[in-house]
Write a protein that holds these residues in place. Sequence first.
Motif, PDB file in Angstrom:
ATOM      1  N   LEU A  29       0.630  -1.032  -0.134  1.00 40.10           N
ATOM      2  CA  LEU A  29      -0.059  -0.492   0.278  1.00 40.10           C
ATOM      3  C   LEU A  29       1.190   1.182  -0.336  1.00 40.10           C
ATOM      4  CD1 LEU A  29      -2.394   1.256   0.385  1.00 40.10           C
ATOM      5  CD2 LEU A  29      -2.520   1.213   2.584  1.00 40.10           C
ATOM      6  N   TYR A  30       1.525   1.492   0.732  1.00 43.20           N
ATOM      7  CA  TYR A  30       2.698   2.284   0.715  1.00 43.20           C
ATOM      8  C   TYR A  30       3.230   3.169  -0.481  1.00 43.20           C
ATOM      9  CZ  TYR A  30       7.166  -0.320   0.208  1.00 43.20           C
ATOM     10  OH  TYR A  30       7.935  -1.097  -1.025  1.00 43.20           O
ATOM     11  N   ILE A  31       3.308   2.114  -1.602  1.00 38.46           N
ATOM     12  CA  ILE A  31       3.451   2.412  -2.905  1.00 38.46           C
ATOM     13  C   ILE A  31       2.556   3.832  -3.393  1.00 38.46           C
ATOM     14  CG2 ILE A  31       5.639   1.635  -2.745  1.00 38.46           C
ATOM     15  CD1 ILE A  31       4.305  -0.006  -5.214  1.00 38.46           C
ATOM     16  N   TYR A  32       1.673   3.493  -2.591  1.00 39.59           N
ATOM     17  CA  TYR A  32      -0.152   3.719  -3.616  1.00 39.59           C
ATOM     18  C   TYR A  32      -0.520   5.206  -2.723  1.00 39.59           C
ATOM     19  CZ  TYR A  32       0.287   0.100  -6.138  1.00 39.59           C
ATOM     20  OH  TYR A  32       0.471  -1.062  -7.826  1.00 39.59           O
ATOM     21  N   ASN A  33      -0.584   6.103  -4.025  1.00 43.01           N
ATOM     22  CA  ASN A  33      -2.461   7.050  -3.656  1.00 43.01           C
ATOM     23  C   ASN A  33      -3.506   6.397  -3.235  1.00 43.01           C
ATOM     24  OD1 ASN A  33      -0.512   8.659  -3.666  1.00 43.01           O
ATOM     25  ND2 ASN A  33      -0.791   9.604  -5.520  1.00 43.01           N
ATOM     26  N   ILE A  34      -3.919   6.839  -1.878  1.00 40.85           N
ATOM     27  CA  ILE A  34      -5.328   5.985  -2.172  1.00 40.85           C
ATOM     28  C   ILE A  34      -6.630   7.067  -2.369  1.00 40.85           C
ATOM     29  CG2 ILE A  34      -6.853   5.010  -0.354  1.00 40.85           C
ATOM     30  CD1 ILE A  34      -5.106   3.435  -1.293  1.00 40.85           C
ATOM     31  N   GLY A  35      -7.594   6.947  -2.618  1.00 36.05           N
ATOM     32  CA  GLY A  35      -8.881   7.497  -3.866  1.00 36.05           C
ATOM     33  C   GLY A  35     -10.026   6.863  -2.367  1.00 36.05           C
ATOM     34  N   TRP A  36     -11.121   8.149  -2.144  1.00 36.73           N
ATOM     35  CA  TRP A  36     -12.547   7.539  -2.109  1.00 36.73           C
ATOM     36  C   TRP A  36     -13.647   8.087  -2.527  1.00 36.73           C
ATOM     37  CZ3 TRP A  36     -14.111   3.593   1.615  1.00 36.73           C
ATOM     38  CH2 TRP A  36     -12.911   3.505   2.571  1.00 36.73           C
ATOM     39  N   PHE A  37     -14.018   7.061  -2.726  1.00 32.27           N
ATOM     40  CA  PHE A  37     -15.283   7.976  -4.252  1.00 32.27           C
ATOM     41  C   PHE A  37     -16.856   7.565  -2.987  1.00 32.27           C
ATOM     42  CE2 PHE A  37     -12.109   9.935  -7.580  1.00 32.27           C
ATOM     43  CZ  PHE A  37     -11.252   9.060  -6.938  1.00 32.27           C
ATOM     44  N   ARG A  38     -17.495   8.701  -3.955  1.00 33.04           N
ATOM     45  CA  ARG A  38     -19.260   8.389  -3.792  1.00 33.04           C
ATOM     46  C   ARG A  38     -19.611   8.217  -4.836  1.00 33.04           C
ATOM     47  NH1 ARG A  38     -20.934  12.660   0.773  1.00 33.04           N
ATOM     48  NH2 ARG A  38     -20.601  14.650  -0.619  1.00 33.04           N
ATOM     49  N   GLN A  39     -20.866   7.310  -4.896  1.00 28.75           N
ATOM     50  CA  GLN A  39     -22.182   7.633  -6.040  1.00 28.75           C
ATOM     51  C   GLN A  39     -23.032   6.840  -5.454  1.00 28.75           C
ATOM     52  OE1 GLN A  39     -21.445   4.885  -9.862  1.00 28.75           O
ATOM     53  NE2 GLN A  39     -22.954   6.543 -10.591  1.00 28.75           N
ATOM     54  N   ALA A  40     -24.383   8.444  -5.967  1.00 25.66           N
ATOM     55  CA  ALA A  40     -25.835   8.161  -5.424  1.00 25.66           C
ATOM     56  C   ALA A  40     -26.220   8.131  -6.370  1.00 25.66           C
ATOM     57  CB  ALA A  40     -25.870   9.832  -4.624  1.00 25.66           C
ATOM     58  N   PRO A  41     -27.164   7.138  -6.124  1.00 28.66           N
ATOM     59  CA  PRO A  41     -28.185   6.878  -6.520  1.00 28.66           C
ATOM     60  C   PRO A  41     -28.903   8.257  -8.035  1.00 28.66           C
ATOM     61  CG  PRO A  41     -29.401   6.230  -4.566  1.00 28.66           C
ATOM     62  CD  PRO A  41     -28.073   6.583  -4.771  1.00 28.66           C
ATOM     63  N   GLY A  42     -29.152   7.729  -9.340  1.00 31.57           N
ATOM     64  CA  GLY A  42     -29.109   8.942 -10.022  1.00 31.57           C
ATOM     65  C   GLY A  42     -28.054  10.024 -10.310  1.00 31.57           C
TER      66      GLY A  42
END
Length: 124
Positions: A29-42
């Motif tokens: 994991l230490y060599i990676y950037n991590i992103g958080w995303f979300r998707q709401a209905p529609g």
Amino acid sequence: QLRFVESGGGLVQPGGSLRLSCATSGFKLYIYNIGWFRQAPGKEREGVSCISRSGGIDYSDATKGRFFVSRDNVKNMAYLQMNNLKPEDTAVYYCAAVSRNEYCTIEQTDYDYWGQGTQVTVSS
């Protein structure tokens, strides 16, 4: 093979908190950037937060001051602490990773690897 497993989603009342976890395997994991995303209905999937391999952090305007991202490279885990949740935070939340960039972004096109998502529902 890179794998992500998100967990920690669920049903919470407005004003409540949840902590999402992203368990990674198959890579360091230490060599990676991590992103958080979300998707709401529609709606289109949108960026929530990110943390770079060097610890740089960014948030969307909608989550700044309420959400907090962190990582534990020893445990190969990433986290998203979500406080003061609102009904508009209801969505499927995803973690994602990329190794080729120095700085993290909350643009989904910058990420190569994705988890399967976890549902967060904010409702009374």
